[in-house]
Structures are given as C-alpha cells and as structure tokens.
Write an enzyme that holds these catalytic residues in place. Structure first.
Site, PDB file in Angstrom:
ATOM      1  CB  SER A 143      27.510  60.804 -27.964  1.00  0.00           C
ATOM      2  OG  SER A 143      27.789  61.497 -29.082  1.00  0.00           O
ATOM      3  CE1 TYR A 156      29.186  56.051 -30.530  1.00  0.00           C
ATOM      4  CE2 TYR A 156      28.180  58.293 -30.998  1.00  0.00           C
ATOM      5  CZ  TYR A 156      29.122  57.570 -30.466  1.00  0.00           C
ATOM      6  OH  TYR A 156      29.953  57.923 -29.390  1.00  0.00           O
TER       7      TYR A 156
HETATM    8  P1  NAD Z   1      37.957  54.172 -27.104  1.00  0.00           P
HETATM    9  O1  NAD Z   1      37.746  53.320 -28.338  1.00  0.00           O
HETATM   10  O2  NAD Z   1      39.174  54.826 -26.951  1.00  0.00           O
HETATM   11  O3  NAD Z   1      37.676  53.005 -25.944  1.00  0.00           O
HETATM   12  C1  NAD Z   1      36.614  52.284 -25.955  1.00  0.00           C
HETATM   13  C2  NAD Z   1      36.683  51.303 -24.506  1.00  0.00           C
HETATM   14  O4  NAD Z   1      35.755  50.387 -24.722  1.00  0.00           O
HETATM   15  C3  NAD Z   1      38.064  50.566 -24.804  1.00  0.00           C
HETATM   16  O5  NAD Z   1      38.703  50.188 -23.407  1.00  0.00           O
HETATM   17  C4  NAD Z   1      37.512  49.152 -25.353  1.00  0.00           C
HETATM   18  O6  NAD Z   1      38.405  48.206 -24.964  1.00  0.00           O
HETATM   19  C5  NAD Z   1      36.238  48.950 -24.763  1.00  0.00           C
HETATM   20  N1  NAD Z   1      35.273  48.033 -25.512  1.00  0.00           N
HETATM   21  C6  NAD Z   1      35.026  48.020 -26.599  1.00  0.00           C
HETATM   22  N2  NAD Z   1      34.146  47.282 -26.919  1.00  0.00           N
HETATM   23  C7  NAD Z   1      34.121  46.674 -25.659  1.00  0.00           C
HETATM   24  C8  NAD Z   1      33.155  45.258 -25.288  1.00  0.00           C
HETATM   25  N3  NAD Z   1      32.513  44.687 -26.046  1.00  0.00           N
HETATM   26  N4  NAD Z   1      33.099  44.945 -24.104  1.00  0.00           N
HETATM   27  C9  NAD Z   1      33.945  45.564 -23.215  1.00  0.00           C
HETATM   28  N5  NAD Z   1      34.823  46.606 -23.443  1.00  0.00           N
HETATM   29  C10 NAD Z   1      34.786  47.133 -24.798  1.00  0.00           C
HETATM   30  O7  NAD Z   1      36.522  55.106 -26.846  1.00  0.00           O
HETATM   31  P2  NAD Z   1      36.489  56.427 -26.220  1.00  0.00           P
HETATM   32  O8  NAD Z   1      36.430  57.629 -27.535  1.00  0.00           O
HETATM   33  O9  NAD Z   1      37.060  56.800 -25.261  1.00  0.00           O
HETATM   34  O10 NAD Z   1      34.941  56.516 -26.063  1.00  0.00           O
HETATM   35  C11 NAD Z   1      34.388  55.898 -24.737  1.00  0.00           C
HETATM   36  C12 NAD Z   1      32.840  56.330 -24.852  1.00  0.00           C
HETATM   37  O11 NAD Z   1      32.573  57.770 -25.064  1.00  0.00           O
HETATM   38  C13 NAD Z   1      31.812  55.467 -25.838  1.00  0.00           C
HETATM   39  O12 NAD Z   1      30.820  55.362 -25.106  1.00  0.00           O
HETATM   40  C14 NAD Z   1      31.659  56.584 -26.815  1.00  0.00           C
HETATM   41  O13 NAD Z   1      30.481  56.563 -27.659  1.00  0.00           O
HETATM   42  C15 NAD Z   1      31.646  57.853 -25.987  1.00  0.00           C
HETATM   43  N6  NAD Z   1      31.848  59.159 -26.763  1.00  0.00           N
HETATM   44  C16 NAD Z   1      33.108  59.252 -27.217  1.00  0.00           C
HETATM   45  C17 NAD Z   1      33.332  60.444 -27.807  1.00  0.00           C
HETATM   46  C18 NAD Z   1      34.790  60.872 -28.528  1.00  0.00           C
HETATM   47  O14 NAD Z   1      34.760  61.997 -29.595  1.00  0.00           O
HETATM   48  N7  NAD Z   1      35.537  60.269 -28.429  1.00  0.00           N
HETATM   49  C19 NAD Z   1      32.244  61.382 -28.263  1.00  0.00           C
HETATM   50  C20 NAD Z   1      31.232  61.373 -27.545  1.00  0.00           C
HETATM   51  C21 NAD Z   1      30.871  59.971 -26.876  1.00  0.00           C
END
Ligand code: NAD
Length: 261
Positions: A143, A156
């Site tokens: 991130s 985080y």
């Molecule tokens: P999201 O909430 O849309 O999806 C999260 C996924 O992780 C889902 O498939 C969920 O089922 C799974 N998950 C959660 N807990 C779990 C567990 N204990 N075991 C197995 N699976 C689990 O999230 P997203 O926004 O797509 O984020 C995905 C990644 O990208 C994360 O690591 C997040 O930190 C990172 N990220 C997101 C953003 C953003 O703005 N959305 C920015 C920077 C980084």
C-alpha cells in the site's frame, strides 16, 4: 503477455483488487486458485464465472489467512491440482481505523496476521517448488501506507511497512533462482475495503461521508481520482511476465502521485 502453462494462487481474490488480479492472470492463460472468505454459494458463483469467461482451470481454497496450517494446505492443494505453483499474489488484507489508545488488541493481531504474516507463510510454502524449477513470481500487495503513515491506522501501516521489508529480504535470497519478489503499493483504490472504512473514519474524525472521501482519502492523491482495480491488475500481470525478470525487491507504487509529495 502470455502466462499460458503457468499456475497461480491469488489470496483474497473473491473481491476488489484480488479478483481483478486473478481475472487478469486467467485471461493471460494461467490456471488460478482463488481464495477468500464469504458465503459458499457466492464464492462458487465467482469461481464458476471466471472459469466460464476464461476457459482456464479455476479452483477455490477457503484457507483463512490467519491460520498457517490452512495456508500450507492451500499451497499443497494447488500443487496437487495444478502440478506446480508458478505465481503467488499475497493480496488478502483487512483494515481497522482507531486512535492507538482505543485500538483493540485483537484487531491489531488480526491485521498483522493477515496483512503481513500470511505472506511469510505463503512464500515459505511455495519457495521450495519454485527453487526446484528455477522459476517463480511472488507479488505482495502492500500500500502507499508501506511508505507513509496516516493517523488511526497503526496496525495497517506497521504491517504494510513490514511487508516491504520482508519482500526485499526474500528477493535477495531468491535472486539467483529465477524467482522475483515484489510489492505493489496502491494508493486509494475504489473497492469494498475502502468503502467499509468510511463510517469508522467519519466517527474518528467527526466528518461527513463527502468530507472523508474528498478531504481524507483523495486529499492525499494528487490526481484526485481513485485508482481502478484493473490498473493494479495490469501491473501485477506485468510483474508476473518474463519481461519483468529483472524487477525484484521493488516496491512498485501506483498511487496517483501520493507518495511523491
Ligand atoms: P477487499 O475487502 O475488497 O477484499 C479483501 C479480500 O481479502 C476478500 O477476498 C476477502 O474475502 C479476503 N480476506 C479477508 N480476510 C481474509 C482472511 N482472513 N483469509 C482469507 N481471505 C481474507 O479489499 P481490497 O481493497 O481489494 O484490498 C486488497 C489488498 O489491497 C489488501 O491487502 C489491501 O490492504 C490492499 N490495498 C487496498 C487499497 C485500496 O484502496 N482498496 C489500497 C492499498 C492497498
């Protein structure tokens, strides 16, 4: 950019960024094991749709990223069904927003386990096979918060900073084995994870939804646009390709200029 003949595991791929990455890899010809939490029928629908759309072998693992034995079992299942695992994308992640003095200890532990420690268990399980075949791609989704901090996100920010250090270390260890390890560090991407943290941020900062979106989230992003999941998936696909064989140990930002400031 063809990944024909390759097989991949993408954690947290039932939603958001992970699903977009899994889709991009499958569209490029890879067989993919999906993973995530949720209701069984919904998860099966996601798996079946991706299989039908891409014609690839698409499997699903319900492994909980908080449980090391389930991560090892997921890798064993993928190696059994695909014969090998060439690509792992450690993407599953959760967020919790609170001042440090109110931050629940169990939320801290869960964020460190899912956002950081799961990537260690995943790499530990796939590296022996990758080393034997002298080929592998490890992509860890970090991130912009791997480079800079924001208040109220102590767990985080700590986990994502740690993930970059872990990724750089294994990149050095694996450099002569044809295995790359990289991070992708998105800024704000419009996904359920971002949408879900808006109410907590409203509470923590005493703001309206519009204020949180414009003054907190997009305030950091010079482009004033959310990154789209397809843009992150395109970068992941590039890192998994042969063209990226000399990109390793890198923290690849895709943040609309956020961390340039
Ligand atoms: P999201 O909430 O849309 O999806 C999260 C996924 O992780 C889902 O498939 C969920 O089922 C799974 N998950 C959660 N807990 C779990 C567990 N204990 N075991 C197995 N699976 C689990 O999230 P997203 O926004 O797509 O984020 C995905 C990644 O990208 C994360 O690591 C997040 O930190 C990172 N990220 C997101 C953003 C953003 O703005 N959305 C920015 C920077 C980084």
């Amino acid at each position: 950019m063809s990944l024909a003949g390759k097989s991949a595991i993408v954690t947290g791929s039932t939603s958001g960024i992970g699903l977009a990455i899994a889709t991009a890899l499958a569209e490029a010809g890879a067989d993919v094991m999906l993973n995530g939490l949720g209701e069984a029928a919904e998860l099966e629908a996601i798996r079946a749709k991706l299989a039908a759309e891409t014609g690839r072998k698409i499997l699903f693992s319900p492994a909980n990223m908080m449980k090391p034995d389930e991560i090892a079992a997921m890798v064993a299942a993928a190696e059994g069904d695909f014969g090998k695992v060439d690509i792992v994308v450690s993407n599953a992640g959760i967020q919790y927003v609170a001042p440090v003095e109110d931050f629940p200890a169990d939320k801290w532990d869960a964020i460190i386990a899912i956002n950081l420690t799961a990537s260690f268990h995943l790499a530990k399980a796939v590296v022996p096979g990758m080393k034997a075949r002298k080929h592998g791609r490890i992509v860890n989704i970090a991130s912009a918060h791997s480079l800079v901090a924001s208040p109220f996100k102590s767990a985080y920010v700590a986990a994502k900073h740690g993930l970059v250090g872990f990724t750089k270390t294994i990149a050095l260890e694996l450099a002569t084995f044809g295995i790359t390890a990289n991070c992708i560090s998105p800024g704000y991407v419009w996904t359920p994870l971002v949408e879900k943290q808006i109410p907590d941020t409203m509470k923590a900062r005493n703001m309206t939804k519009e204020q949180v979106m414009n003054d907190v989230l997009l305030a950091a992003q010079p482009t004033k646009q959310f990154v789209q999941v397809g843009e992150v998936a395109a970068l992941a696909l590039w890192l998994c390709s042969d063209a990226a064989k000399n990109i390793t140990g890198a923290n690849n930002v895709i943040d609309g200029g956020w961390t340039a400031a």
